[in-house]
Design an enzyme around this catalytic site. Structure first.
Site, mmCIF file in Angstrom:
data_model
loop_
_atom_site.group_PDB
_atom_site.id
_atom_site.type_symbol
_atom_site.label_atom_id
_atom_site.label_comp_id
_atom_site.label_asym_id
_atom_site.label_seq_id
_atom_site.Cartn_x
_atom_site.Cartn_y
_atom_site.Cartn_z
ATOM 1 N N ARG A 43 9.745 -3.510 12.303
ATOM 2 C CA ARG A 43 11.023 -4.197 13.048
ATOM 3 C C ARG A 43 11.724 -3.135 13.154
ATOM 4 O O ARG A 43 12.517 -3.531 13.775
ATOM 5 C CB ARG A 43 10.914 -5.155 11.631
ATOM 6 C CG ARG A 43 11.255 -6.616 12.022
ATOM 7 C CD ARG A 43 11.264 -7.190 11.148
ATOM 8 N NE ARG A 43 10.282 -8.713 10.587
ATOM 9 C CZ ARG A 43 10.276 -9.591 10.870
ATOM 10 N NH1 ARG A 43 11.583 -9.656 11.636
ATOM 11 N NH2 ARG A 43 9.464 -10.780 10.798
ATOM 12 N N ASP A 84 8.780 -7.128 16.306
ATOM 13 C CA ASP A 84 8.428 -8.657 15.636
ATOM 14 C C ASP A 84 6.528 -8.778 15.541
ATOM 15 O O ASP A 84 6.162 -8.925 16.636
ATOM 16 C CB ASP A 84 9.167 -9.381 15.760
ATOM 17 C CG ASP A 84 9.090 -10.540 14.647
ATOM 18 O OD1 ASP A 84 7.586 -10.981 14.225
ATOM 19 O OD2 ASP A 84 9.638 -11.844 14.956
ATOM 20 N N LYS A 134 -6.013 -5.937 1.738
ATOM 21 C CA LYS A 134 -6.371 -7.368 0.848
ATOM 22 C C LYS A 134 -5.069 -7.732 -0.113
ATOM 23 O O LYS A 134 -3.786 -6.246 -0.074
ATOM 24 C CB LYS A 134 -7.482 -6.469 -0.326
ATOM 25 C CG LYS A 134 -6.910 -5.372 -1.459
ATOM 26 C CD LYS A 134 -6.367 -5.246 -2.547
ATOM 27 C CE LYS A 134 -4.794 -4.636 -2.335
ATOM 28 N NZ LYS A 134 -4.317 -3.603 -3.638
ATOM 29 N N HIS A 164 -10.427 0.068 -0.767
ATOM 30 C CA HIS A 164 -10.623 0.741 0.196
ATOM 31 C C HIS A 164 -11.057 1.167 -1.040
ATOM 32 O O HIS A 164 -11.972 2.641 -1.502
ATOM 33 C CB HIS A 164 -8.703 1.787 -0.087
ATOM 34 C CG HIS A 164 -8.937 1.745 -1.488
ATOM 35 N ND1 HIS A 164 -7.798 0.980 -1.709
ATOM 36 C CD2 HIS A 164 -8.306 2.978 -2.523
ATOM 37 C CE1 HIS A 164 -7.239 1.130 -3.215
ATOM 38 N NE2 HIS A 164 -7.517 2.422 -3.497
ATOM 39 N N GLU A 202 -3.677 1.767 -16.019
ATOM 40 C CA GLU A 202 -2.246 2.921 -15.177
ATOM 41 C C GLU A 202 -1.622 2.910 -15.797
ATOM 42 O O GLU A 202 -0.635 2.301 -15.930
ATOM 43 C CB GLU A 202 -2.248 1.707 -13.117
ATOM 44 C CG GLU A 202 -3.300 2.136 -12.175
ATOM 45 C CD GLU A 202 -2.964 1.290 -11.189
ATOM 46 O OE1 GLU A 202 -3.077 2.333 -10.360
ATOM 47 O OE2 GLU A 202 -1.865 0.170 -11.011
ATOM 48 N N ASP A 221 -3.824 -8.391 -6.824
ATOM 49 C CA ASP A 221 -3.374 -6.755 -6.162
ATOM 50 C C ASP A 221 -5.345 -6.035 -6.718
ATOM 51 O O ASP A 221 -5.190 -5.325 -5.276
ATOM 52 C CB ASP A 221 -2.406 -6.513 -7.023
ATOM 53 C CG ASP A 221 -2.038 -5.141 -6.236
ATOM 54 O OD1 ASP A 221 -2.083 -4.366 -5.535
ATOM 55 O OD2 ASP A 221 -1.992 -4.628 -7.485
ATOM 56 N N HIS A 226 -11.023 -5.272 -5.503
ATOM 57 C CA HIS A 226 -11.347 -4.326 -6.648
ATOM 58 C C HIS A 226 -12.234 -4.199 -7.091
ATOM 59 O O HIS A 226 -13.228 -3.995 -7.345
ATOM 60 C CB HIS A 226 -10.147 -3.484 -6.507
ATOM 61 C CG HIS A 226 -9.466 -3.109 -5.784
ATOM 62 N ND1 HIS A 226 -9.876 -2.533 -4.115
ATOM 63 C CD2 HIS A 226 -8.285 -2.784 -5.259
ATOM 64 C CE1 HIS A 226 -8.473 -2.031 -3.227
ATOM 65 N NE2 HIS A 226 -7.658 -2.421 -4.324
ATOM 66 N N LYS A 326 -0.456 -2.542 -15.705
ATOM 67 C CA LYS A 326 0.533 -1.441 -14.729
ATOM 68 C C LYS A 326 1.303 -0.575 -15.922
ATOM 69 O O LYS A 326 1.303 -1.555 -16.937
ATOM 70 C CB LYS A 326 1.355 -1.937 -13.804
ATOM 71 C CG LYS A 326 0.659 -2.148 -12.297
ATOM 72 C CD LYS A 326 1.361 -1.678 -10.763
ATOM 73 C CE LYS A 326 0.146 -1.656 -9.703
ATOM 74 N NZ LYS A 326 -0.383 -0.746 -9.456
HETATM 75 C C1 BG6 Z 1 -3.977 -0.733 -4.557
HETATM 76 C C2 BG6 Z 1 -2.910 -1.436 -5.274
HETATM 77 O O1 BG6 Z 1 -4.848 -1.663 -3.486
HETATM 78 O O2 BG6 Z 1 -5.046 0.374 -5.699
HETATM 79 C C3 BG6 Z 1 -2.159 -0.515 -6.154
HETATM 80 O O3 BG6 Z 1 -1.800 -2.346 -4.645
HETATM 81 C C4 BG6 Z 1 -3.088 0.351 -7.004
HETATM 82 O O4 BG6 Z 1 -1.766 -1.703 -7.223
HETATM 83 C C5 BG6 Z 1 -3.886 1.054 -6.084
HETATM 84 O O5 BG6 Z 1 -2.199 1.089 -7.795
HETATM 85 C C6 BG6 Z 1 -5.194 2.305 -7.338
HETATM 86 O O6 BG6 Z 1 -6.004 2.516 -5.929
HETATM 87 P P1 BG6 Z 1 -5.666 3.970 -6.341
HETATM 88 O O7 BG6 Z 1 -6.176 4.525 -4.787
HETATM 89 O O8 BG6 Z 1 -3.964 4.515 -5.922
HETATM 90 O O9 BG6 Z 1 -6.065 5.044 -7.412
#
Ligand code: BG6
Length: 456
Positions: A43, A84, A134, A164, A202, A221, A226, A326
């Protein structure tokens, strides 16, 4: 091979940290030809030059290890369209052109549906792919709606619901180690394994991502996608092959076998918490609720812990514990497989036998086997460790994932039924947490999380 990538929501954190470095890695490895084009859509009002400069700056910051040629290439083939993303007539000029596109929705899940509808209305070229990050929707009902919307517009093989983690070499290594070693698979079951922990702790706090994270939280998240994918790889039956159908069929079997928690179990077997003010490596971290852009009324958790059981022959007696948080005191990313104690130890040994643990360290990567052997004294038992370091992956996870999208290889993407099953597992937890039936605890930033965590 698809040679045009459109990133919707191109100026955000996901592009900067992951997608642009992924492209630089692909160029470096010879996977992106000179005909490749990147089109950023968002945007914000930006010119092509401004976008190119921004791309170059992000690559400087997040892809410093890649050769200058690769970074200059990615910046040089970039252009920008202000639009948009939910308006088909605004999206159409970006989509127009020769050949198929990969449309990457780096957008919050709440606008996936509108963005997909706009893309369809704009006229997707034949052979294009749509890539969705995701979480895929925000609950089971939304995932079902999104799936029916998507499959009404484009075939399942062209939809990439990406995760990922599946593209991380260390995660792939879970399957490699399990299935390519005679000494592991025969004991890979509840008769020998008492519990499996899947941990992603983390030190990273919110890192300016309130706009996305505050509406999502740790469960949606990380855990629902994951960590559940990690669980699938650990618990699945050996697939017939590693192709898209066989691998995903076996993952769906696992998800379908996970017992849904009942009301009492949700209270006993799940925990949620969020961080209060603290320090991490000497840096002061504000309380989550005081971070910029956070609405305390959302009650968003930054820590989630769940204990699950799988109802099948292999895992009937094994507990699966998953945890993520986190702003914790240490990075600890691993899958820890805890074996049962030995059934008998001949008299005469001194000391204790600790049950074996096989640890898959995900970041930094490695595999550790914890054993017991003889220490310095005759017959005295002592812990022993076998440690394997893994080679650096050829491509970072997002590079691998983008290559699969360009080559239309769906092996590592989440199939529609798989996405729905993942939500089914979490439904009772989501409902109970939304209704405050599980208290929202607090832990100081920089600590080990809420006290009395059941994970070791
Ligand atoms: C992401 C999450 O998909 O994966 C994050 O949204 C997370 O919150 C992250 O920190 C962790 O993966 P990576 O590859 O950044 O270590």
């Amino acid at each position: 091979m698809i040679e045009r990538l459109l990133i919707f929501g191109a100026t955000g954190d996901l592009s900067a940290r992951y997608l642009l470095p992924g492209l630089a890695a692909l160029r470096e490895q010879g996977h992106l030809g000179d005909g490749f084009r990147l089109i950023g859509v968002s945007r914000e009002d930006r010119s092509d030059d401004q976008f190119r400069n921004w791309v170059a700056e992000q690559l400087d910051r997040y892809a410093a290890g890649y050769p200058a040629e690769a970074c200059q290439f990615v910046a040089g083939v970039s252009s920008y369209r202000r639009a948009d993303v939910t308006d088909p007539s605004a999206v159409a000029p970006a989509v127009a052109g020769d050949g198929p596109i990969a449309a990457y929705l780096a957008l919050p899940p709440s606008i996936f549906g509108a963005a997909v509808t706009a893309l369809h209305g704009a006229g997707l070229p034949l052979g294009s792919t749509i890539v969705l990050e995701k979480p895929f929707g925000e609950d089971l009902a939304q995932a079902e709606q999104l799936n029916s919307l998507l499959t009404g517009m484009i075939d399942e093989e062209s939809i990439f619901r990406v995760d990922h983690f599946l593209a991380m070499t260390t995660v792939q290594n879970l399957l490699g180690t399990r299935l390519a070693n005679r000494i592991i698979e025969p004991i890979w079951n509840g008769a020998h394994i008492s519990e499996i922990e899947i941990i992603w702790d983390e030190t990273l706090a919110l890192a300016g991502r309130a706009g996305y994270y505050d509406g999502v939280g740790a469960l949606k998240d990380m855990l629902q996608n994951h960590l559940l994918q990690l669980l699938c790889l650990v618990a699945m039956e050996p697939p017939v092959s590693l192709d898209a159908r066989d691998l995903r069929d076996r993952k769906v079997d696992v998800l379908r076998s996970i017992r849904q928690l009942d009301d009492a179990e949700v209270r006993q077997r799940t925990r949620r918490a969020r961080y209060s003010a603290g320090t991490i490596y000497g840096h002061p971290i504000p309380a989550y609720v005081d971070e910029d852009g956070v609405d305390p009324d959302h009650g968003t958790e930054t820590y989630a812990e769940i204990e699950l059981q799988i109802d099948n022959w292999r895992w009937a007696d094994t507990v699966f514990r998953m945890r993520t948080g986190k702003a914790l005191g240490n990075n600890r990313m691993e899958v820890a497989v805890h074996f049962r104690p030995v059934p008998h130890l001949p008299a005469g040994f001194d000391g204790d036998v600790a049950p074996n643990v096989l640890r898959f360290e995900l970041d930094p990567e490695g595999v550790i086997i914890e054993l017991t052997g003889i220490g310095r004294q005759v017959r005295s038992l002592a812990p022993m460790k076998l440690t394997a370091e893994l080679d650096q992956p050829a491509l970072p996870a997002y590079g691998r994932l983008l290559l699969d999208v360009f080559e239309r290889n769906a092996t590592l993407s989440i199939r529609g039924d798989e996405a729905e099953e993942s939500w089914r597992v979490m439904e009772p937890v989501i409902t109970a947490w939304a209704e405050d039936r599980v208290p929202l605890e607090e832990y100081p930033a920089g600590s080990d999380g809420p006290a009395r965590s059941r994970l070791r």
